[in-house]
Write a protein that holds these residues in place. Structure first.
Motif, PDB file in Angstrom:
ATOM      1  N   GLU A  19       2.998  -5.108  13.661  1.00  0.00           N
ATOM      2  CA  GLU A  19       1.557  -5.334  13.617  1.00  0.00           C
ATOM      3  C   GLU A  19       0.998  -4.310  12.642  1.00  0.00           C
ATOM      4  O   GLU A  19       1.366  -3.124  12.696  1.00  0.00           O
ATOM      5  CB  GLU A  19       0.918  -5.157  14.994  1.00  0.00           C
ATOM      6  CG  GLU A  19      -0.583  -5.462  14.949  1.00  0.00           C
ATOM      7  CD  GLU A  19      -1.180  -5.537  16.346  1.00  0.00           C
ATOM      8  OE1 GLU A  19      -0.799  -6.444  17.116  1.00  0.00           O
ATOM      9  OE2 GLU A  19      -2.006  -4.659  16.664  1.00  0.00           O
ATOM     10  N   VAL A  20       0.158  -4.785  11.749  1.00  0.00           N
ATOM     11  CA  VAL A  20      -0.375  -3.925  10.689  1.00  0.00           C
ATOM     12  C   VAL A  20      -1.897  -3.907  10.796  1.00  0.00           C
ATOM     13  O   VAL A  20      -2.534  -4.963  10.868  1.00  0.00           O
ATOM     14  CB  VAL A  20       0.064  -4.461   9.300  1.00  0.00           C
ATOM     15  CG1 VAL A  20      -0.610  -3.699   8.165  1.00  0.00           C
ATOM     16  CG2 VAL A  20       1.588  -4.384   9.158  1.00  0.00           C
ATOM     17  N   ALA A  21      -2.464  -2.696  10.832  1.00  0.00           N
ATOM     18  CA  ALA A  21      -3.925  -2.549  10.745  1.00  0.00           C
ATOM     19  C   ALA A  21      -4.261  -2.642   9.264  1.00  0.00           C
ATOM     20  O   ALA A  21      -3.814  -1.813   8.468  1.00  0.00           O
ATOM     21  CB  ALA A  21      -4.348  -1.199  11.304  1.00  0.00           C
ATOM     22  N   ILE A  22      -5.021  -3.674   8.895  1.00  0.00           N
ATOM     23  CA  ILE A  22      -5.247  -3.961   7.473  1.00  0.00           C
ATOM     24  C   ILE A  22      -6.343  -3.052   6.927  1.00  0.00           C
ATOM     25  O   ILE A  22      -7.431  -2.931   7.520  1.00  0.00           O
ATOM     26  CB  ILE A  22      -5.628  -5.450   7.273  1.00  0.00           C
ATOM     27  CG1 ILE A  22      -4.494  -6.344   7.808  1.00  0.00           C
ATOM     28  CG2 ILE A  22      -5.916  -5.750   5.806  1.00  0.00           C
ATOM     29  CD1 ILE A  22      -4.817  -7.827   7.806  1.00  0.00           C
ATOM     30  N   ALA A  23      -6.047  -2.418   5.780  1.00  0.00           N
ATOM     31  CA  ALA A  23      -7.058  -1.582   5.112  1.00  0.00           C
ATOM     32  C   ALA A  23      -7.752  -2.384   4.014  1.00  0.00           C
ATOM     33  O   ALA A  23      -8.983  -2.393   3.914  1.00  0.00           O
ATOM     34  CB  ALA A  23      -6.398  -0.338   4.525  1.00  0.00           C
ATOM     35  N   PHE A  24      -6.955  -3.072   3.182  1.00  0.00           N
ATOM     36  CA  PHE A  24      -7.494  -3.843   2.057  1.00  0.00           C
ATOM     37  C   PHE A  24      -6.719  -5.147   1.927  1.00  0.00           C
ATOM     38  O   PHE A  24      -5.519  -5.189   2.216  1.00  0.00           O
ATOM     39  CB  PHE A  24      -7.334  -3.066   0.737  1.00  0.00           C
ATOM     40  CG  PHE A  24      -8.185  -1.832   0.654  1.00  0.00           C
ATOM     41  CD1 PHE A  24      -9.501  -1.905   0.218  1.00  0.00           C
ATOM     42  CD2 PHE A  24      -7.657  -0.589   1.003  1.00  0.00           C
ATOM     43  CE1 PHE A  24     -10.283  -0.756   0.143  1.00  0.00           C
ATOM     44  CE2 PHE A  24      -8.435   0.554   0.927  1.00  0.00           C
ATOM     45  CZ  PHE A  24      -9.749   0.463   0.498  1.00  0.00           C
ATOM     46  N   CYS A  25      -7.419  -6.189   1.478  1.00  0.00           N
ATOM     47  CA  CYS A  25      -6.745  -7.447   1.166  1.00  0.00           C
ATOM     48  C   CYS A  25      -7.380  -8.047  -0.083  1.00  0.00           C
ATOM     49  O   CYS A  25      -8.597  -8.276  -0.117  1.00  0.00           O
ATOM     50  CB  CYS A  25      -6.855  -8.433   2.339  1.00  0.00           C
ATOM     51  SG  CYS A  25      -5.959  -9.975   2.038  1.00  0.00           S
ATOM     52  N   GLY A  26      -6.573  -8.284  -1.114  1.00  0.00           N
ATOM     53  CA  GLY A  26      -7.076  -8.891  -2.348  1.00  0.00           C
ATOM     54  C   GLY A  26      -7.411 -10.364  -2.134  1.00  0.00           C
ATOM     55  O   GLY A  26      -6.902 -11.009  -1.220  1.00  0.00           O
ATOM     56  N   ILE A  27      -8.276 -10.888  -3.003  1.00  0.00           N
ATOM     57  CA  ILE A  27      -8.566 -12.329  -2.999  1.00  0.00           C
ATOM     58  C   ILE A  27      -7.871 -12.936  -4.206  1.00  0.00           C
ATOM     59  O   ILE A  27      -8.284 -12.746  -5.356  1.00  0.00           O
ATOM     60  CB  ILE A  27     -10.073 -12.637  -3.058  1.00  0.00           C
ATOM     61  CG1 ILE A  27     -10.802 -11.982  -1.884  1.00  0.00           C
ATOM     62  CG2 ILE A  27     -10.297 -14.149  -3.067  1.00  0.00           C
ATOM     63  CD1 ILE A  27     -12.301 -12.285  -1.829  1.00  0.00           C
ATOM     64  N   CYS A  28      -6.781 -13.645  -3.930  1.00  0.00           N
ATOM     65  CA  CYS A  28      -6.019 -14.346  -4.963  1.00  0.00           C
ATOM     66  C   CYS A  28      -6.652 -15.728  -5.125  1.00  0.00           C
ATOM     67  O   CYS A  28      -7.232 -16.269  -4.178  1.00  0.00           O
ATOM     68  CB  CYS A  28      -4.578 -14.448  -4.470  1.00  0.00           C
ATOM     69  SG  CYS A  28      -3.482 -15.438  -5.487  1.00  0.00           S
ATOM     70  N   ASN A 125       2.116   7.141  -4.789  1.00  0.00           N
ATOM     71  CA  ASN A 125       1.059   7.340  -5.803  1.00  0.00           C
ATOM     72  C   ASN A 125       0.230   6.086  -6.076  1.00  0.00           C
ATOM     73  O   ASN A 125      -0.619   6.090  -6.957  1.00  0.00           O
ATOM     74  CB  ASN A 125       1.656   7.867  -7.118  1.00  0.00           C
ATOM     75  CG  ASN A 125       2.513   6.831  -7.822  1.00  0.00           C
ATOM     76  OD1 ASN A 125       3.112   5.976  -7.168  1.00  0.00           O
ATOM     77  ND2 ASN A 125       2.573   6.879  -9.135  1.00  0.00           N
ATOM     78  N   LEU A 126       0.468   4.987  -5.350  1.00  0.00           N
ATOM     79  CA  LEU A 126      -0.346   3.785  -5.566  1.00  0.00           C
ATOM     80  C   LEU A 126      -1.457   3.730  -4.515  1.00  0.00           C
ATOM     81  O   LEU A 126      -1.174   3.625  -3.316  1.00  0.00           O
ATOM     82  CB  LEU A 126       0.515   2.520  -5.471  1.00  0.00           C
ATOM     83  CG  LEU A 126       1.588   2.341  -6.545  1.00  0.00           C
ATOM     84  CD1 LEU A 126       2.376   1.048  -6.300  1.00  0.00           C
ATOM     85  CD2 LEU A 126       0.977   2.324  -7.952  1.00  0.00           C
ATOM     86  N   PRO A 127      -2.719   3.790  -4.932  1.00  0.00           N
ATOM     87  CA  PRO A 127      -3.825   3.711  -3.954  1.00  0.00           C
ATOM     88  C   PRO A 127      -3.874   2.325  -3.317  1.00  0.00           C
ATOM     89  O   PRO A 127      -3.661   1.320  -3.995  1.00  0.00           O
ATOM     90  CB  PRO A 127      -5.079   3.957  -4.807  1.00  0.00           C
ATOM     91  CG  PRO A 127      -4.599   4.447  -6.136  1.00  0.00           C
ATOM     92  CD  PRO A 127      -3.203   3.948  -6.309  1.00  0.00           C
ATOM     93  N   SER A 128      -4.202   2.259  -2.039  1.00  0.00           N
ATOM     94  CA  SER A 128      -4.174   0.970  -1.322  1.00  0.00           C
ATOM     95  C   SER A 128      -5.112  -0.051  -1.951  1.00  0.00           C
ATOM     96  O   SER A 128      -4.768  -1.224  -2.106  1.00  0.00           O
ATOM     97  CB  SER A 128      -4.570   1.177   0.140  1.00  0.00           C
ATOM     98  OG  SER A 128      -3.649   2.028   0.772  1.00  0.00           O
ATOM     99  N   GLU A 129      -6.301   0.389  -2.330  1.00  0.00           N
ATOM    100  CA  GLU A 129      -7.310  -0.561  -2.828  1.00  0.00           C
ATOM    101  C   GLU A 129      -6.830  -1.272  -4.095  1.00  0.00           C
ATOM    102  O   GLU A 129      -6.983  -2.489  -4.234  1.00  0.00           O
ATOM    103  CB  GLU A 129      -8.601   0.207  -3.125  1.00  0.00           C
ATOM    104  CG  GLU A 129      -9.655  -0.620  -3.814  1.00  0.00           C
ATOM    105  CD  GLU A 129     -10.666   0.242  -4.564  1.00  0.00           C
ATOM    106  OE1 GLU A 129     -11.097   1.277  -4.029  1.00  0.00           O
ATOM    107  OE2 GLU A 129     -11.029  -0.144  -5.687  1.00  0.00           O
TER     108      GLU A 129
END
Ligand code: NAP
Ligand code: ZN
Length: 315
Positions: A19-28, A125-129
């Motif tokens: 189970e993952v608490a989502i921080a960011f999700c892109g819109i494809c 080094n990759l930011p989540s956003e």
């Protein structure tokens, strides 16, 4: 149709699941195709979203991630993992493959349950956003460029979510990059991302023969004009999913011995390689962040081709 808030029961948690608490999700753009049922596979209620980064909150016994670890989830949710295609490392094209947000709730949500075998550790080094869009968009363009070992002159058609990442990868792979767009206003940014040349759809006769052309366009275009960009023995690879057929005359393929192919997201190996390559070269998406509550406003920007270059929802 506008999206509305929707509460649902969590799916059960198996031994391989997280189970993952989502921080960011892109819109494809595939989310837009699903919302509009462009492909005839959507069931409603639909929870779109498949460019997810978040942290593991709960996990089954066989999951190698730690609680609290940052992971990403892309388009693919599962595959049989036993057929020859899967065993050969091509599980992205397994006949039993399932998508994260088709028939299961996706990433426009505060949390998701997913198979940990289709989750990916995110390099530090990759930011989540700005890394969330790599999970689908990045993988989808990195994989064919990597698989075809591109070199020489490369055309990237469509400077959108996928296209702006493809320009960065092709440039980092040492290619001479031609960005091809129907939006003249994208020239300066395309060049800042690594394009050596920028052509609008009206200027295509100025292009020299290209070795490899990757089309990321989401709408029907003049395919004859695109195949004619491809030089002798070159390849047109399509990853965009416009509604109509790819109409190309046989003679356009025969006379220059051109090839045409498609590519589907990326295998898990290619997604890992894409993340490592992105971390090594500092490649991330250029993003515009919207809170989840403004999802309909965010979707409008994607539909109107106003996003520069990937809209990302923050939960
Ligand atoms: P996007 O961000 O909306 O970008 C699509 C780009 O296509 C636009 O920025 C625009 O670029 C160009 N375009 C749009 N309408 C056009 C038109 N009428 N004429 C000419 N060009 C037009 O979409 P995306 O998220 O990058 O996704 C692109 C496509 O790839 C979608 O169809 C999506 O479903 C598909 N996709 C496929 C896979 C796969 O596994 N094969 C994975 C992910 C997504 P310019 O303004 O530069 O012309
Ligand atoms: Zn996608």
């Amino acid at each position: 149709m506008p999206l509305e808030a929707y509460a649902f029961e969590e799916e059960s948690l198996g031994s391989h699941d997280v189970e993952v608490a989502i921080a960011f999700c892109g819109i494809c753009h595939s989310d837009v195709h699903l919302i509009d049922n462009d492909w005839g596979i959507s069931g409603y209620p639909l929870v779109p979203g498949h460019e997810i980064i978040g942290t593991v909150t709960t996990k089954g016994d066989e999951v190698p991630f730690d609680i609290g670890q940052r992971v990403g989830i892309g388009w693919q949710r599962s595959a049989c993992l036993t057929c020859n295609t899967c065993v050969g490392g091509h599980e992205n094209i397994c006949a039993s493959s399932e998508a994260t947000c088709v028939g299961h709730p996706g990433g426009f949500a505060d949390k998701i349950r997913a198979d940990g075998r289709f989750c990916f550790a995110i390099p530090e080094n990759l930011p989540s956003e700005t890394a969330a869009p790599l999970l689908c968009g990045g993988a989808t363009v990195f994989s064919p460029l990597h698989r075809h070992r591109v070199q020489g002159r490369i055309g990237i058609v469509g400077v959108g979510g996928l296209g702006h990442l493809a320009i960065q990868y092709a440039s980092a792979m040492g290619c001479e990059v031609y960005a091809i767009s129907h939006s003249p206003s994208k020239e300066a940014e395309a060049k800042s991302l690594g394009a050596d040349h920028f052509l609008t759809i009206g200027d295509l006769d100025q292009a020299p023969p290209l070795d490899f052309v990757l089309s990321t366009v989401s709408a029907d275009i003049d395919w004859e004009a695109i195949i004619n960009l491809v030089g002798p023995n070159g390849t047109l690879c399509n990853v965009g999913v416009p509604g109509g057929p790819i109409a190309i005359s046989p003679i356009s393929l025969i006379m220059q011995q051109r090839s045409i192919c498609g590519s589907a997201i990326g295998s898990r190996l290619h997604i890992r390689e894409m993340l490592a390559f992105s971390a090594g070269h500092g490649i991330v998406a250029k993003t515009e962040v919207f809170p989840l509550e403004k999802v309909n406003e965010a979707l409008e920007r994607v539909r109107k081709n106003e996003a520069r270059y990937r809209v990302v929802l923050q939960m």
